[in-house]
Design a protein around this motif. Structure first.
Motif, PDB file in Angstrom:
ATOM      1  N   UNK A  85       9.104  37.816  -5.540  1.00  0.00           N
ATOM      2  CA  UNK A  85       7.751  38.316  -5.290  1.00  0.00           C
ATOM      3  C   UNK A  85       6.773  37.967  -6.404  1.00  0.00           C
ATOM      4  N   UNK A  86       7.288  37.551  -7.550  1.00  0.00           N
ATOM      5  CA  UNK A  86       6.424  37.279  -8.693  1.00  0.00           C
ATOM      6  C   UNK A  86       5.465  36.137  -8.394  1.00  0.00           C
ATOM      7  N   UNK A  87       4.206  36.329  -8.739  1.00  0.00           N
ATOM      8  CA  UNK A  87       3.205  35.270  -8.533  1.00  0.00           C
ATOM      9  C   UNK A  87       3.193  34.277  -9.691  1.00  0.00           C
ATOM     10  N   UNK A  88       3.822  34.641 -10.790  1.00  0.00           N
ATOM     11  CA  UNK A  88       3.884  33.743 -11.953  1.00  0.00           C
ATOM     12  C   UNK A  88       5.352  33.533 -12.299  1.00  0.00           C
ATOM     13  N   UNK A  89       5.915  32.441 -11.788  1.00  0.00           N
ATOM     14  CA  UNK A  89       7.336  32.174 -11.994  1.00  0.00           C
ATOM     15  C   UNK A  89       7.505  31.249 -13.200  1.00  0.00           C
ATOM     16  N   UNK A  90       7.680  31.889 -14.349  1.00  0.00           N
ATOM     17  CA  UNK A  90       7.758  31.170 -15.623  1.00  0.00           C
ATOM     18  C   UNK A  90       9.024  31.600 -16.353  1.00  0.00           C
ATOM     19  N   UNK A  91       9.753  30.629 -16.893  1.00  0.00           N
ATOM     20  CA  UNK A  91      10.969  30.899 -17.651  1.00  0.00           C
ATOM     21  C   UNK A  91      10.735  30.515 -19.105  1.00  0.00           C
ATOM     22  N   UNK A  92      10.870  31.477 -20.009  1.00  0.00           N
ATOM     23  CA  UNK A  92      10.717  31.190 -21.441  1.00  0.00           C
ATOM     24  C   UNK A  92      11.990  30.519 -21.934  1.00  0.00           C
ATOM     25  N   UNK A  93      11.857  29.296 -22.442  1.00  0.00           N
ATOM     26  CA  UNK A  93      13.033  28.531 -22.828  1.00  0.00           C
ATOM     27  C   UNK A  93      12.691  27.616 -24.009  1.00  0.00           C
ATOM     28  N   UNK A  94      13.371  26.497 -24.129  1.00  0.00           N
ATOM     29  CA  UNK A  94      13.126  25.556 -25.231  1.00  0.00           C
ATOM     30  C   UNK A  94      13.368  24.139 -24.728  1.00  0.00           C
ATOM     31  N   UNK A  95      12.785  23.177 -25.424  1.00  0.00           N
ATOM     32  CA  UNK A  95      13.077  21.772 -25.168  1.00  0.00           C
ATOM     33  C   UNK A  95      13.774  21.216 -26.401  1.00  0.00           C
ATOM     34  N   UNK A  96      14.843  20.458 -26.183  1.00  0.00           N
ATOM     35  CA  UNK A  96      15.693  19.966 -27.274  1.00  0.00           C
ATOM     36  C   UNK A  96      15.807  18.449 -27.182  1.00  0.00           C
ATOM     37  N   UNK A  97      15.698  17.786 -28.308  1.00  0.00           N
ATOM     38  CA  UNK A  97      15.864  16.324 -28.366  1.00  0.00           C
ATOM     39  C   UNK A  97      17.322  15.987 -28.685  1.00  0.00           C
ATOM     40  N   UNK A 235      28.654  27.597 -28.472  1.00  0.00           N
ATOM     41  CA  UNK A 235      28.126  26.710 -27.438  1.00  0.00           C
ATOM     42  C   UNK A 235      26.628  26.562 -27.640  1.00  0.00           C
ATOM     43  N   UNK A 236      26.144  25.310 -27.697  1.00  0.00           N
ATOM     44  CA  UNK A 236      24.735  25.074 -28.014  1.00  0.00           C
ATOM     45  C   UNK A 236      23.806  25.340 -26.836  1.00  0.00           C
ATOM     46  N   UNK A 237      24.145  24.817 -25.656  1.00  0.00           N
ATOM     47  CA  UNK A 237      23.217  24.883 -24.526  1.00  0.00           C
ATOM     48  C   UNK A 237      23.304  26.193 -23.769  1.00  0.00           C
ATOM     49  N   UNK A 238      22.155  26.571 -23.185  1.00  0.00           N
ATOM     50  CA  UNK A 238      22.061  27.711 -22.286  1.00  0.00           C
ATOM     51  C   UNK A 238      21.398  27.244 -20.994  1.00  0.00           C
ATOM     52  N   UNK A 239      21.743  27.822 -19.852  1.00  0.00           N
ATOM     53  CA  UNK A 239      21.029  27.490 -18.621  1.00  0.00           C
ATOM     54  C   UNK A 239      19.528  27.725 -18.798  1.00  0.00           C
ATOM     55  N   UNK A 240      18.737  26.777 -18.327  1.00  0.00           N
ATOM     56  CA  UNK A 240      17.293  26.866 -18.483  1.00  0.00           C
ATOM     57  C   UNK A 240      16.760  26.035 -19.633  1.00  0.00           C
ATOM     58  N   UNK A 241      17.635  25.591 -20.557  1.00  0.00           N
ATOM     59  CA  UNK A 241      17.197  24.670 -21.608  1.00  0.00           C
ATOM     60  C   UNK A 241      16.687  23.372 -20.978  1.00  0.00           C
ATOM     61  N   UNK A 242      15.799  22.707 -21.683  1.00  0.00           N
ATOM     62  CA  UNK A 242      15.290  21.410 -21.241  1.00  0.00           C
ATOM     63  C   UNK A 242      15.672  20.367 -22.289  1.00  0.00           C
ATOM     64  N   UNK A 243      16.181  19.245 -21.821  1.00  0.00           N
ATOM     65  CA  UNK A 243      16.707  18.189 -22.696  1.00  0.00           C
ATOM     66  C   UNK A 243      15.849  16.942 -22.596  1.00  0.00           C
ATOM     67  N   UNK A 244      15.541  16.358 -23.747  1.00  0.00           N
ATOM     68  CA  UNK A 244      14.908  15.038 -23.800  1.00  0.00           C
ATOM     69  C   UNK A 244      15.840  14.119 -24.583  1.00  0.00           C
ATOM     70  N   UNK A 245      16.403  13.111 -23.913  1.00  0.00           N
ATOM     71  CA  UNK A 245      17.270  12.148 -24.590  1.00  0.00           C
ATOM     72  C   UNK A 245      16.427  11.188 -25.421  1.00  0.00           C
TER      73      UNK A 245
END
Length: 297
Positions: A85-97, A235-245
């Motif tokens: 029902x949320x009108x603002x679907x935002x997940x607070x996460x991180x981007x990792x190189x 363990x380094x990664x968590x679901x929702x993390x964003x990866x940039x190779x």
């Protein structure tokens, strides 16, 4: 794949509640799974032992003597309704190189050992095959497409710390490569693999059936928690993390390896707010927004 309007709730014995958001992976289904998992974790309910979100589902292990099953299901259904029902679907996460030595000798040697009887294409290597099935000019073009777009960690599992990665591009431009015809009995640790639409990083050496494109330069699983990035968890990664190779050459790969050995290596990473609606509306434009976070550090 049609999105289910409501998740399917089923029980596994006395200790497990399985919540199926959808039958197949999508950004929407994965967002709902991760959001329910995060909200449930934040509630810190007595009796919840573990919460394991996956591509389009999540599994909750609990103690039924402490937390009645009906109460857990009621809480989970309430959280699902709030997320949908949320009108603002935002997940607070991180981007990792993640530094990667593409077309490296280690995965190429392993691939050569498992060509006959295991692989669809006896000549060349896995990168050549991946370029071919994606109608790209050559391996260099495939590598470019692989590292230029960010990837979402949709789930972590299979072996300790292994992330499944879903490319944040429109479906028409997603890279897709079949798995090996028969699984290998060997895969170098930190191999960048790909099967279907998912990429991954093999956290440890072992069996595997994904195509092999290169090796990451630094660990993603540290049982001794010797590096700063593993201070809170092995363990380094968590679901929702964003990866940039990030492509690196042999010299840079060895320099990073030396930092790892010295215990001084840390990943480049930055906090980001992942906006589902923006990612779906304009994948290419939103990609640039995500990458700006890394460029600013």
């Amino acid at each position: 794949m049609t999105q289910q309007s409501q998740a399917r709730y089923t029980w596994g014995g006395d200790e497990f509640l399985f919540i199926e958001i959808a039958e197949g992976m999508s950004l929407e289904a994965n967002f709902i799974s991760n959001s329910i998992a995060n909200a449930l974790e934040a509630k810190a309910l007595d009796g919840v032992i573990d919460i394991c979100p996956a591509n389009a589902s999540l599994l909750i292990r609990f103690n039924p003597d402490t937390l009645p099953p009906a109460e857990l299901e009621q809480v989970a259904r309430s959280l699902e309704a709030e997320v949908r029902a949320s009108t603002r679907q935002v997940l607070e996460t991180r981007i990792v190189e993640i530094p990667v030595w593409y077309n490296d000798p280690y995965t190429n040697e392993t691939g050569a050992r498992f060509r006959a009887g295991y692989h669809q294409r006896p000549e060349g290597n896995d990168l050549d095959y991946a370029a071919e099935v994606n109608n790209l000019a050559d391996a260099a073009e495939f590598i470019k497409r692989h590292h230029e777009s960010p990837w979402l960690v949709s789930m972590v599992g299979f072996v300790a710390g292994l992330p499944f990665l879903y490319q944040l591009v429109d479906r028409e431009h997603q890279l897709e490569v079949p798995k090996y015809l028969s699984p290998r009995t060997d895969t170098p640790a930190l191999t960048i693999g790909h099967g279907g639409c998912f990429s991954c990083i093999y956290s440890v050496r072992g069996a595997g059936g994904y195509q092999m494109f290169g090796v990451a330069a630094a660990p993603i699983f540290d049982p001794g928690q010797e590096l700063a990035d593993f201070a809170d968890f092995m363990v380094f990664f968590k679901p929702g993390d964003i990866v940039k190779f990030k492509p690196v050459d042999e010299a840079e790969y060895k320099r990073i390896q030396a930092e790892v050995e010295a215990g001084t290596f840390t990943y480049r990473q930055a906090p980001v707010s992942f906006d589902l609606a923006a990612a779906l509306a304009d994948p290419e434009g939103y990609k640039a927004t995500l990458l700006e976070a890394l460029n600013g550090i």
